[in-house]
Design a protein around this motif. Structure first.
Motif, PDB file in Angstrom:
ATOM      1  N   TYR A 430       0.820  -1.297   0.041  1.00 23.35           N
ATOM      2  CA  TYR A 430       0.192  -0.005   0.051  1.00 23.35           C
ATOM      3  C   TYR A 430       0.930   1.245  -0.065  1.00 23.35           C
ATOM      4  O   TYR A 430       0.453   2.148  -0.883  1.00 23.35           O
ATOM      5  CB  TYR A 430      -0.974  -0.179   1.268  1.00 23.35           C
ATOM      6  CG  TYR A 430      -1.534   1.111   1.561  1.00 23.35           C
ATOM      7  CD1 TYR A 430      -2.838   1.414   0.844  1.00 23.35           C
ATOM      8  CD2 TYR A 430      -1.211   2.341   2.401  1.00 23.35           C
ATOM      9  CE1 TYR A 430      -3.493   2.797   0.899  1.00 23.35           C
ATOM     10  CE2 TYR A 430      -1.818   3.426   2.452  1.00 23.35           C
ATOM     11  CZ  TYR A 430      -3.123   3.513   1.796  1.00 23.35           C
ATOM     12  OH  TYR A 430      -3.938   4.883   1.865  1.00 23.35           O
ATOM     13  N   SER A 431       1.949   1.303   0.772  1.00 20.04           N
ATOM     14  CA  SER A 431       2.692   2.699   1.102  1.00 20.04           C
ATOM     15  C   SER A 431       3.504   2.503  -0.560  1.00 20.04           C
ATOM     16  O   SER A 431       3.740   3.917  -0.708  1.00 20.04           O
ATOM     17  CB  SER A 431       3.793   2.399   1.888  1.00 20.04           C
ATOM     18  OG  SER A 431       4.707   1.359   1.753  1.00 20.04           O
ATOM     19  N   HIS A 434       1.292   4.514  -2.697  1.00 15.33           N
ATOM     20  CA  HIS A 434       0.680   5.678  -2.292  1.00 15.33           C
ATOM     21  C   HIS A 434       1.946   6.622  -1.825  1.00 15.33           C
ATOM     22  O   HIS A 434       2.255   6.638  -0.674  1.00 15.33           O
ATOM     23  CB  HIS A 434      -0.109   5.879  -1.128  1.00 15.33           C
ATOM     24  CG  HIS A 434      -1.400   5.181  -1.574  1.00 15.33           C
ATOM     25  ND1 HIS A 434      -1.793   3.869  -1.681  1.00 15.33           N
ATOM     26  CD2 HIS A 434      -2.646   5.562  -1.964  1.00 15.33           C
ATOM     27  CE1 HIS A 434      -2.975   3.292  -2.077  1.00 15.33           C
ATOM     28  NE2 HIS A 434      -3.326   4.664  -2.309  1.00 15.33           N
ATOM     29  N   GLN A 437       2.150   8.926   1.154  1.00 17.98           N
ATOM     30  CA  GLN A 437       2.068   8.489   2.513  1.00 17.98           C
ATOM     31  C   GLN A 437       3.154   7.570   3.202  1.00 17.98           C
ATOM     32  O   GLN A 437       3.337   7.320   4.296  1.00 17.98           O
ATOM     33  CB  GLN A 437       0.679   7.626   2.544  1.00 17.98           C
ATOM     34  CG  GLN A 437      -0.670   8.498   2.280  1.00 17.98           C
ATOM     35  CD  GLN A 437      -1.537   7.648   2.528  1.00 17.98           C
ATOM     36  OE1 GLN A 437      -1.953   6.652   3.057  1.00 17.98           O
ATOM     37  NE2 GLN A 437      -2.995   7.766   1.547  1.00 17.98           N
ATOM     38  N   GLU A 438       3.993   7.545   2.353  1.00 16.52           N
ATOM     39  CA  GLU A 438       5.047   6.221   2.546  1.00 16.52           C
ATOM     40  C   GLU A 438       5.938   6.768   3.811  1.00 16.52           C
ATOM     41  O   GLU A 438       6.318   6.035   4.684  1.00 16.52           O
ATOM     42  CB  GLU A 438       5.805   5.985   1.232  1.00 16.52           C
ATOM     43  CG  GLU A 438       6.827   4.835   1.563  1.00 16.52           C
ATOM     44  CD  GLU A 438       7.626   4.449   0.482  1.00 16.52           C
ATOM     45  OE1 GLU A 438       8.271   3.327   0.310  1.00 16.52           O
ATOM     46  OE2 GLU A 438       7.472   5.222  -0.904  1.00 16.52           O
ATOM     47  N   ILE A 441       4.171   6.257   6.967  1.00 12.12           N
ATOM     48  CA  ILE A 441       3.903   4.815   7.357  1.00 12.12           C
ATOM     49  C   ILE A 441       5.246   4.329   7.781  1.00 12.12           C
ATOM     50  O   ILE A 441       5.503   3.691   8.726  1.00 12.12           O
ATOM     51  CB  ILE A 441       3.217   4.264   6.177  1.00 12.12           C
ATOM     52  CG1 ILE A 441       1.864   4.756   5.703  1.00 12.12           C
ATOM     53  CG2 ILE A 441       3.319   2.796   6.302  1.00 12.12           C
ATOM     54  CD1 ILE A 441       1.413   4.171   4.810  1.00 12.12           C
ATOM     55  N   VAL A 477      -3.180  10.535   7.290  1.00 15.10           N
ATOM     56  CA  VAL A 477      -2.914   9.221   7.005  1.00 15.10           C
ATOM     57  C   VAL A 477      -3.569   7.948   7.908  1.00 15.10           C
ATOM     58  O   VAL A 477      -3.849   6.995   7.245  1.00 15.10           O
ATOM     59  CB  VAL A 477      -1.416   9.017   6.906  1.00 15.10           C
ATOM     60  CG1 VAL A 477      -0.735   7.744   6.474  1.00 15.10           C
ATOM     61  CG2 VAL A 477      -0.732  10.072   5.796  1.00 15.10           C
TER      62      VAL A 477
END
Length: 631
Positions: A430-431, A434, A437-438, A441, A477
């Motif tokens: 997922y990160s 995206h 947002q990485e 996270i 996030v």
């Protein structure tokens, strides 16, 4: 059933009292004020629980520990002894009904916190109860020289007005001579009978070491001395991390800290109590009222703030009288960390004044107002708003609470929690999809180990700072992670309720209590100095040092602590060391570090002996850098 021994046998199934329990019980039954200093595991609770069964009426027990009160009430109920605890969370309108039950329900013991005595409804109802003994547990809290001072304890002496003929029983497990005298004065004990038991524990060996690898050292000890054990660490993050590392090393372990839910605490505790797990890794939130007699070893991986705490926690080992060990692991970095952790966060007068004035401004309390007003409060948001250090601000608010200027309804705890509910590879995928947002996270995963295993408290300010973004960005996030079904997130706006118990007077308010702040800071510095002296000691018996701290000046050496046995550990003759190594390697492969710790030999001599055995082809070095016998 009036015979004390008959009652002891019938309800507790004990054949005899511990010294000096019976004398203490006889003292309070004779109507005498009594002071009892019984070290950890000495059976303090029996000294007021048994008298409750001898006389008609109620024993009032004042205790600062909610968990301990609940545990004792549960234990009494299992023995068919009626008891209740007036803990927090009972609405004021229900208190009258609860106290009516105490009066007419045949209850023998009523537990409450000292803060409850400040409630007029509680106090007025207590006056109507047939109280024949008032027991003050953890009585060191009444002394400003003690290690856990609580101003509410100072109000206990006012009960004399309402119960002039009722004896007081003050109990504590840890009190220096100065604190003992202060307890007697502050509680207005009248010519009390004083009972004290030596702090010496003949079966408990106090050991102090400074290994480079604490986990490896602990593993060696736990394998050598199997049995239920405790490992105390300094914070919640270390609890989970240390337990996981021990598990990876083949030692079954679980963990416990104040941030766990009640269900999680009960589950983790059950595993350890039932010995499904050998080791409990815990913060100092664990231990009060825990009755497990066969604890073999108690480790401290970090320095405690004072020797009172250390003695209590270490004393949870060997309560069954069997040989046990209290092991403090401390090196130079631990000493620096302890100084910062316990002294670096203490507020001075200017900082205390700053926090108080910004608090009043934030809550819009005008000068001369605020009395009895209650507000929702979030510590971290307050600190971010005014750029205040969290730990030091918390210490300032705690001090204001202890001085009766305000009241914190509960200890601060981080109320934003998160747990990933999908495998780590899904989160990574997922990160990567995206990238905006990485960074957040990745920072979240690095700063909060355990988010895959349990609901974990998230420190927004830390994640935001290390990610280089705002807290609002982090919250966004986390919200997305929940929407995508990757994580469960719980949050609350406030993490405490704060009630002002005096009107706002700014400088006058702070000036009134500043002398106590100075005394508190000096005391904490003195207490930590004693801890450092204990950790650095290499010449005097460890138990003797502890006993001297608590006023036992004429104690003899114990003969089995790490200092006492050090002279016996003579360096083996060069020709004897290889044979000692061969005998050890018959058991299993060992690393050089393990061999050095077990044999306590100089590193140079050990390396020389190992090299000689390798050249003689009597041992071999395995790929994992352990040594074994040649087949």
């Amino acid at each position: 059933m009036s015979n004390l021994h008959d009652i002891l046998k019938h309800y507790w199934n004990y054949e005899a009292f511990r010294e000096p329990q019976e004398a203490i019980i006889e003292s309070v039954l004779a109507g005498r004020d009594t002071f009892a200093l019984l070290p950890t595991g000495g059976g303090k609770s029996l000294c007021y629980q048994l008298p409750a069964l001898v006389r008609e009426g109620i024993v009032l027990v004042i205790s600062p520990l909610v968990a301990l009160m609940k545990d004792q009430v549960q234990q009494l109920q299992m023995r068919n002894i009626k008891a209740m605890a007036l803990t927090g969370g009972i609405p004021t309108e229900e208190l009258i009904d609860v106290l009516d039950n105490a009066q007419f329900g045949g209850y023998k013991l009523v537990y409450l916190s000292p803060e409850r005595l400040q409630n007029e409804i509680v106090l007025s109802r207590l006056k109507t109860l047939p109280i024949h003994l008032i027991a003050i547990d953890e009585a060191h809290c009444v002394s400003q020289w003690g290690h856990d001072f609580r101003p509410a304890y100072l109000k206990i002496a006012d009960l004399r007005i309402h119960f002039p003929k009722v004896p007081f029983l003050a109990l504590t497990a840890t009190a220096t001579a100065r604190v003992q005298a202060d307890i007697i004065t502050q509680l207005a004990l009248e010519q009390p009978n004083v009972f004290s038991k030596s702090f010496a524990r003949e079966n408990l060996a106090y050991m102090v070491y400074a290994p480079e690898d604490k986990l490896q050292f602990a593993k060696n000890v736990l394998l050598k001395y199997p049995g239920p054990s405790l490992v105390y660490v300094s914070n919640r993050k270390s609890c989970l991390h240390t337990a996981q590392q021990l598990e990876a090393m083949g030692i079954s372990a679980t963990f416990y800290h104040g941030g766990l839910s009640p269900a999680e605490k009960e589950r983790q505790m059950g595993w350890w109590m039932e010995e499904k797990k050998q080791v409990m890794v815990a913060t100092n939130a664990f231990g009060m009222g825990i009755d497990k007699a066969n604890v073999r070893t108690v480790f401290h991986f970090n320095l405690p703030p004072n020797l009172e705490n250390y003695y209590q926690e270490a004393g949870r080992a060997g309560r069954n009288g069997s040989k046990a060990y209290a092991i403090l692991l401390a090196n130079a970095s631990d000493r620096l960390q302890a100084t910062q952790q316990f002294l670096g966060v203490l507020p001075d007068k200017p900082f205390l004044s700053q926090v108080y004035q910004k608090l009043c401004a934030d809550l819009q309390i005008a000068y001369g107002e605020g009395l009895d007003e209650t507000f929702g409060f979030n510590l971290h948001r307050f600190c971010v708003k005014y750029n205040l250090p969290v730990a030091r601000t918390y210490q300032a608010l705690q001090f204001l609470d202890r001085q009766g200027i305000l009241n914190l309804s509960q200890e601060f705890s981080e109320k934003l929690t998160l747990q990933f509910i999908v495998p780590s590879k899904e989160v990574i995928r997922y990160s990567s999809l995206h990238p905006e947002q990485e960074t957040i996270i990745v920072t979240l995963l690095r700063t909060h180990p355990g988010v895959y295993d349990q609901m974990t408290a998230i420190n927004l300010s830390v994640v935001a700072r290390k990610s280089g973004v705002t807290e609002t960005n982090v919250l966004a996030v986390l919200h997305q992670l929940q929407l995508q079904g990757l994580a469960t997130v719980h949050s609350k706006t406030n993490d405490a309720q704060l009630t002002f118990t005096t009107i706002r007077e700014d400088a006058h308010t702070i000036n009134r209590v500043s002398k106590y702040l100075i005394a508190q800071n000096e005391l904490k510095a003195s207490q930590l100095k004693s801890v450092l002296a204990y950790a650095e000691n290499t010449s005097q018996c460890n138990q003797r040092l502890l006993l001297d701290y608590f006023g036992e000046k004429e104690a003899a050496d114990c003969g089995h602590c790490s200092t006492c046995i050090a002279p016996r550990k003579k360096t083996l003759e060069l020709g004897d060391l290889p044979e000692a190594l061969l005998r050890l390697l018959q058991q299993r492969p060992f690393s050089s570090r393990e061999l050095q710790e077990i044999l306590s030999q100089p590193e140079e001599a050990l390396i020389f002996a190992l090299q000689s055995l390798l050249e003689a082809e009597r041992i071999r070095l395995l790929p994992d850098n352990t040594y074994s016998l040649r087949n």
